[in-house]
Design a protein around this motif. Structure first.
Motif, PDB file in Angstrom:
ATOM      1  N   THR A 101       0.835  -1.205   0.000  1.00 32.62           N
ATOM      2  CA  THR A 101       0.000   0.000   0.000  1.00 32.62           C
ATOM      3  C   THR A 101       0.867   1.250   0.000  1.00 32.62           C
ATOM      4  OG1 THR A 101      -1.737  -1.176   1.203  1.00 32.62           O
ATOM      5  CG2 THR A 101      -1.849   1.218   1.201  1.00 32.62           C
ATOM      6  N   ARG A 104       2.066   1.947  -3.401  1.00 33.06           N
ATOM      7  CA  ARG A 104       1.021   2.575  -4.205  1.00 33.06           C
ATOM      8  C   ARG A 104       0.918   4.067  -3.899  1.00 33.06           C
ATOM      9  NH1 ARG A 104      -4.580  -0.360  -3.899  1.00 33.06           N
ATOM     10  NH2 ARG A 104      -5.018   1.255  -5.443  1.00 33.06           N
ATOM     11  N   GLN A 146      -3.066  -6.499  -4.948  1.00 31.89           N
ATOM     12  CA  GLN A 146      -3.638  -5.203  -4.606  1.00 31.89           C
ATOM     13  C   GLN A 146      -4.709  -4.742  -5.599  1.00 31.89           C
ATOM     14  OE1 GLN A 146      -2.614  -2.782  -2.027  1.00 31.89           O
ATOM     15  NE2 GLN A 146      -1.918  -4.664  -1.090  1.00 31.89           N
TER      16      GLN A 146
END
Length: 224
Positions: A101, A104, A146
Motif C-alpha cells: 500500500t 502505491r 492489490q
C-alpha cells in the motif's frame, strides 16, 4: 558536503534509529538530517529538512508509515518541493501488504529491518537515483494482490505514442535503460527522453510508479 544524500530516519524504536544513524553517517556522501519516532513528526520534518530519502517504519504509534507516506506525497506538497523525496519502507515481514500500500502511495520499495548495512546503504543510493529497491518480480508479487478490478484505460495512457507505450511496457517489466535501448533499437539517451515523457504525461514521479500504474490498469505482460 552539500551533495550528500540527505536521509531522514523514522522508526518508533530509538535504539534501531541510532544504529541506522551510525551506519548512514559512516558512509561517504550520506548524512542523517533528522530522526523521529512517528509518522506525524515525519511528515513535518520532510517539509522542514527537505531530505532526499526517508527510511520509514511501517508500524508506528500516532501515525503509521503507510499513512505518513500518503501524506508526504500529497499533490500540493509535492508541487511545492524544489527536489523529489524518496521513501523506503522498513518492515519485519516479507511481502507485507502494508508495504504494498505504501508503494502505491509513492514509496520506492521496501527493505526488511534485518537487512545488512551494505544493502541498506545501497538501497538509499538506488532510490535516490529514482529506481526501486526490490526486484521487479518481488514488486509484482506485492502488487498483484492489490488490484482486482480493471477499469477503462485513462486518457493520459491512450495519449502516449506507440514508441512510448513500447518503452512503458519495458519499464513495467523492470528492464533497464540499456536493455530497453536494445529492445526498441534506440540509444539510451533516447530511451531516457521517452521515459521522461511518459512520467510527465502520466503525472508519475518515477519508474516505480510506472510499475504501479501498469498493475493498476492491467497493463503488465506475462512474466517469465
Amino acid at each position: 558536503m552539500n551533495d550528500d544524500i540527505r536521509v531522514l530516519l523514522v522508526d518508533d524504536q530509538e535504539l534501531f534509529r541510532e544504529g541506522v544513524r551510525v551506519i548512514v553517517n559512516a558512509q561517504d556522501g550520506m548524512t542523517v538530517v533528522g530522526s523521529v519516532g512517528d509518522g506525524l513528526a515525519a511528515v513535518r520534518l520532510v517539509e522542514e529538512h527537505a531530505p532526499d530519502v526517508v527510511l520509514m517504519d511501517v508500524r508506528m504509534p500516532e501515525m503509521d508509515g503507510v499513512e505518513a507516506t500518503r501524506q508526504i506525497f500529497r499533490p500540493e506538497l509535492v508541487e511545492r518541493r524544489s527536489k523529489p523525496v524518496r521513501v523506503v519502507v522498513l518492515t519485519t515481514f516479507n511481502l507485507d501488504d502494508r508495504a504494498a500500500t505504501a508503494i502505491r502511495y509513492g514509496a520506492s520499495g521496501f527493505l526488511l529491518k534485518d537487512t545488512t548495512p551494505a544493502l541498506l546503504c545501497d538501497a538509499i543510493r538506488t532510490v535516490h537515483a529514482g529506481n526501486a529497491v526490490l526486484a521487479p518480480q518481488d514488486l509484482a508479487a506485492l502488487l498483484d494482490g492489490q488490484f482486482r478490478s480493471r477499469g477503462s484505460l485513462p486518457e493520459s495512457y491512450l495519449a502516449l505514442t506507440d514508441k512510448e507505450r513500447e518503452v512503458f511496457t519495458a519499464v513495467a517489466r523492470g528492464l533497464s535503460n540499456t536493455e530497453i535501448a536494445g529492445l526498441v533499437f534506440a540509444s539510451e539517451s533516447t530511451v531516457k527522453t521517452h521515459v521522461g515523457a511518459i512520467l510527465r504525461k502520466l503525472a508519475l514521479r518515477d519508474r516505480v510508479q510506472i510499475v504501479v500504474f501498469a498493475h493498476e490498469h492491467g497493463l503488465v505482460e506475462g512474466r517469465s
